[in-house]
Motif scaffolding. Structure first.
Motif, PDB file in Angstrom:
ATOM      1  N   GLU A  42       0.846  -1.201   0.000  1.00 21.85           N
ATOM      2  CA  GLU A  42       0.000   0.000   0.000  1.00 21.85           C
ATOM      3  C   GLU A  42       0.878   1.246   0.000  1.00 21.85           C
ATOM      4  O   GLU A  42       1.800   1.353   0.816  1.00 21.85           O
ATOM      5  N   GLU A  44       0.870   5.817  -1.098  1.00 19.77           N
ATOM      6  CA  GLU A  44       0.105   7.000  -1.484  1.00 19.77           C
ATOM      7  C   GLU A  44       1.012   7.981  -2.204  1.00 19.77           C
ATOM      8  O   GLU A  44       2.148   8.213  -1.793  1.00 19.77           O
ATOM      9  N   ARG A 102       2.844   3.103   2.957  1.00 29.67           N
ATOM     10  CA  ARG A 102       1.786   2.974   3.960  1.00 29.67           C
ATOM     11  C   ARG A 102       1.698   1.604   4.616  1.00 29.67           C
ATOM     12  O   ARG A 102       1.207   1.497   5.739  1.00 29.67           O
ATOM     13  N   ARG A 170      -7.299   1.470  -6.361  1.00 28.51           N
ATOM     14  CA  ARG A 170      -6.952   2.821  -5.937  1.00 28.51           C
ATOM     15  C   ARG A 170      -8.160   3.495  -5.327  1.00 28.51           C
ATOM     16  O   ARG A 170      -9.309   3.123  -5.608  1.00 28.51           O
ATOM     17  N   ARG A 173      -7.102   9.079  -0.317  1.00 32.80           N
ATOM     18  CA  ARG A 173      -5.995   8.991   0.633  1.00 32.80           C
ATOM     19  C   ARG A 173      -6.504   9.067   2.073  1.00 32.80           C
ATOM     20  O   ARG A 173      -7.620   9.515   2.325  1.00 32.80           O
ATOM     21  N   TRP A 184      -5.397   8.806  -4.919  1.00 32.34           N
ATOM     22  CA  TRP A 184      -3.965   8.608  -5.109  1.00 32.34           C
ATOM     23  C   TRP A 184      -3.371   7.625  -4.112  1.00 32.34           C
ATOM     24  O   TRP A 184      -2.177   7.589  -3.888  1.00 32.34           O
ATOM     25  N   ARG A 185      -4.231   6.835  -3.490  1.00 33.16           N
ATOM     26  CA  ARG A 185      -3.785   5.728  -2.646  1.00 33.16           C
ATOM     27  C   ARG A 185      -3.915   4.456  -3.480  1.00 33.16           C
ATOM     28  O   ARG A 185      -4.953   4.240  -4.125  1.00 33.16           O
TER      29      ARG A 185
END
Length: 214
Positions: A42, A44, A102, A170, A173, A184-185
């Motif tokens: 994971e 971001e 993350r 995705r 965030r 954008w995560r």
DNA sequence: CCATTGATCGTCT
DNA sequence: GACGATCAATGGT
């Protein structure tokens, strides 16, 4: 010296292109205690001047200076009065973008990671969250500015097979007051080490404390 | 499983 | 002076 290497080219592209390709690849930290390696599940993306969620949104400061340098370097910051988190700088030199690491799966040095994460009850919790991941690696402010593309660096990126696009998801965030809605995560679909989603919660004032003018 | 809350201090305004 | 790119403990379902 010319800052070129096949490894650095991985990061010398727009951050939104780089971020998903980091999933499945490895970050490792070698200390006197031993080596811990983590497979990323994971990440971001934070895109400097255009991104209200980025630490670089309001320009260069002492804290975010590394983001303004060349790609492939480590940006470490301190938050919530007690936690460290780490990024890998992306994009061309001077463009302040970075990928926040993350979560991931510990693939080497599991016992060492466990000793650094006494609160983790299960294997999957060892690096499930940005501050946890950093704690499993024993990364702190002394790692800020290290070159993750230098094989001699104690904290380095190890290329591995990226996760196929078909297994990547995705979404918004985590934990941002501004810019969270940008999707954008990126994470590996169904992977148990992906962190739990928590929306931003504004800090509550303790009862009895004064409220400013209004 | 879920929701809530306290901890704690560097950084920027 | 206010606020975090968070986590762990707790208590309820």
């Amino acid at each position: 010296m010319a800052m070129t290497s096949a490894l650095r080219d991985v990061f010398d592209r727009p951050v939104l292109q780089v971020a998903p390709t980091l999933l499945g690849q490895i970050i490792e930290h070698e200390t006197p205690e031993g080596l811990v390696a983590i497979r990323l599940t994971e990440v971001e993306a934070y895109d400097g001047p255009n991104d209200p969620g980025s630490h670089a949104y309001r320009g260069r400061t002492n804290r975010n200076a590394v983001m303004f340098g060349p790609p492939g370097f480590v940006y470490v910051y301190f938050t919530y009065g007690m936690h460290w988190c780490m990024n890998l700088v992306c994009g061309p030199d001077g463009h302040p973008s970075a990928v926040l690491l993350r979560a991931g799966e510990v693939i080497e040095g599991v016992e060492l990671a466990r000793s650094r994460r006494p609160a983790a009850r299960t294997f999957r919790d060892l690096a499930r969250g940005p501050a946890r991941l950093v704690q499993a690696l024993d990364v702190g402010k002394e790692c800020n500015g290290l070159d993750a593309c230098d094989p001699a660096s104690p904290l380095r990126f190890r290329p591995a097979r990226p996760v196929p696009r078909s297994r990547i998801r995705r979404g918004p965030r985590v934990g941002l007051a501004n810019g969270a809605e940008r999707p954008w995560r990126f994470w590996v679909d169904g992977d148990p080490t992906v962190s739990i989603y928590r929306p931003h919660t504004p800090k509550r004032r303790r009862s009895g404390e004064s409220v400013s003018h209004e």
